[in-house]
Scaffold this active site. Structure first.
Site, PDB file in Angstrom:
ATOM      1  N   GLN A  33       0.750  -1.636   0.255  1.00  0.00           N
ATOM      2  CA  GLN A  33       0.078   0.319  -0.014  1.00  0.00           C
ATOM      3  C   GLN A  33       0.886   1.420  -0.121  1.00  0.00           C
ATOM      4  O   GLN A  33       1.727   1.070   0.313  1.00  0.00           O
ATOM      5  CB  GLN A  33      -0.709  -0.103   1.380  1.00  0.00           C
ATOM      6  CG  GLN A  33       0.277  -0.536   2.733  1.00  0.00           C
ATOM      7  CD  GLN A  33      -1.118  -0.218   3.801  1.00  0.00           C
ATOM      8  OE1 GLN A  33      -1.869  -1.829   3.589  1.00  0.00           O
ATOM      9  NE2 GLN A  33      -0.960   0.060   4.988  1.00  0.00           N
ATOM     10  N   GLU A 103      -4.256   3.407   0.749  1.00  0.00           N
ATOM     11  CA  GLU A 103      -4.949   4.084   1.872  1.00  0.00           C
ATOM     12  C   GLU A 103      -4.649   5.387   1.960  1.00  0.00           C
ATOM     13  O   GLU A 103      -4.173   6.036   1.228  1.00  0.00           O
ATOM     14  CB  GLU A 103      -3.670   3.192   3.233  1.00  0.00           C
ATOM     15  CG  GLU A 103      -3.947   3.640   4.308  1.00  0.00           C
ATOM     16  CD  GLU A 103      -3.369   3.208   5.298  1.00  0.00           C
ATOM     17  OE1 GLU A 103      -3.642   3.429   6.065  1.00  0.00           O
ATOM     18  OE2 GLU A 103      -2.055   3.031   4.549  1.00  0.00           O
ATOM     19  N   HIS A 130       4.509  11.486  -6.786  1.00  0.00           N
ATOM     20  CA  HIS A 130       2.621  11.553  -7.277  1.00  0.00           C
ATOM     21  C   HIS A 130       2.469  10.431  -7.137  1.00  0.00           C
ATOM     22  O   HIS A 130       3.493   9.313  -6.517  1.00  0.00           O
ATOM     23  CB  HIS A 130       3.223  11.266  -8.383  1.00  0.00           C
ATOM     24  CG  HIS A 130       3.775  10.671  -9.224  1.00  0.00           C
ATOM     25  ND1 HIS A 130       5.154  11.764 -10.063  1.00  0.00           N
ATOM     26  CD2 HIS A 130       3.483  10.018 -10.336  1.00  0.00           C
ATOM     27  CE1 HIS A 130       5.915  11.174 -10.401  1.00  0.00           C
ATOM     28  NE2 HIS A 130       4.609   9.568 -10.830  1.00  0.00           N
ATOM     29  N   GLU A 176      -0.888  11.106 -11.561  1.00  0.00           N
ATOM     30  CA  GLU A 176       0.262  10.968 -13.429  1.00  0.00           C
ATOM     31  C   GLU A 176      -1.235   9.743 -14.122  1.00  0.00           C
ATOM     32  O   GLU A 176      -0.906   8.688 -13.541  1.00  0.00           O
ATOM     33  CB  GLU A 176       1.735  10.336 -13.008  1.00  0.00           C
ATOM     34  CG  GLU A 176       3.043  10.220 -14.764  1.00  0.00           C
ATOM     35  CD  GLU A 176       3.636   9.560 -14.241  1.00  0.00           C
ATOM     36  OE1 GLU A 176       4.282   9.991 -15.226  1.00  0.00           O
ATOM     37  OE2 GLU A 176       3.619   9.130 -13.765  1.00  0.00           O
TER      38      GLU A 176
END
Length: 191
Positions: A33, A103, A130, A176
């Protein structure tokens, strides 16, 4: 919490280590995550679920403090088998996913605090940059997002890389968008 530990990487970022069920996957570890703090939970859920098409797979509420929302890109079969994100079963179901989840942590009340801003890592001090998504049709995706009122840091026609764009989520994080199958030959020195 049992089965959970944190360590610092060389740049000072926290790495969360989570024990998973043994024998579930052949790899000894995988990226599980990425956590980002968000200002407004409702607007952010709408962005990732309704605009980017992710599935909300778990909501973990800590009353009076914060809520963690876990999102993933599921296959139709996974979506069908996934428990209600508000249910106790969702915790176990998320642990069966091999692909990473996003998350999103919402500290309660920040959506009403004009002075509160998350640090996206794209201003001083620089850090996190990003997250990224592959898309089948970059131009159409950007057009749909613009029609939905999503702001952009970079559109495909801006700059020398026409196969990618950077949208901004409701907290200002850069997202992105990369044309699936794009080649950066002639732009990147190693292509």
């Amino acid at each position: 919490m049992k089965g959970l530990a944190f360590c610092l990487d060389p740049d000072g970022y926290w790495i969360e280590l989570v024990k998973r069920e043994e024998g579930l996957f052949p790899e000894p570890q995988n990226l599980s995550q990425t956590m980002m703090r968000v200002k407004d939970a409702d607007r952010t859920i709408h962005f990732y679920r309704d605009i980017l098409g992710m599935d909300l797979v778990r909501a973990m509420h800590i009353p009076g403090d914060f809520t963690n929302y876990f999102f993933a890109n599921l296959t139709p079969a996974q979506r069908e088998a996934m428990a209600d994100p508000e249910s106790a079963e969702a915790r176990a179901a998320v642990k069966t996913l091999w692909q990473p989840v996003l998350e999103l942590t919402h500290n309660h009340g920040t959506e009403k605090d004009d002075a509160f801003h998350v640090h996206t890592g794209n201003s001083e001090p620089l850090g996190f940059g990003h997250i990224g998504f592959l898309v089948d049709d970059l131009e159409a995706t950007c057009k749909e997002m613009e029609q939905a009122g999503v702001p952009f840091h970079k559109r495909p026609q801006d700059g020398g890389m026409s196969s990618l764009a950077f949208a901004l989520d409701p907290s200002g994080y850069r997202v992105e968008l990369v044309q699936r199958g794009a080649s950066f030959a002639g732009v990147c020195s190693n292509f």
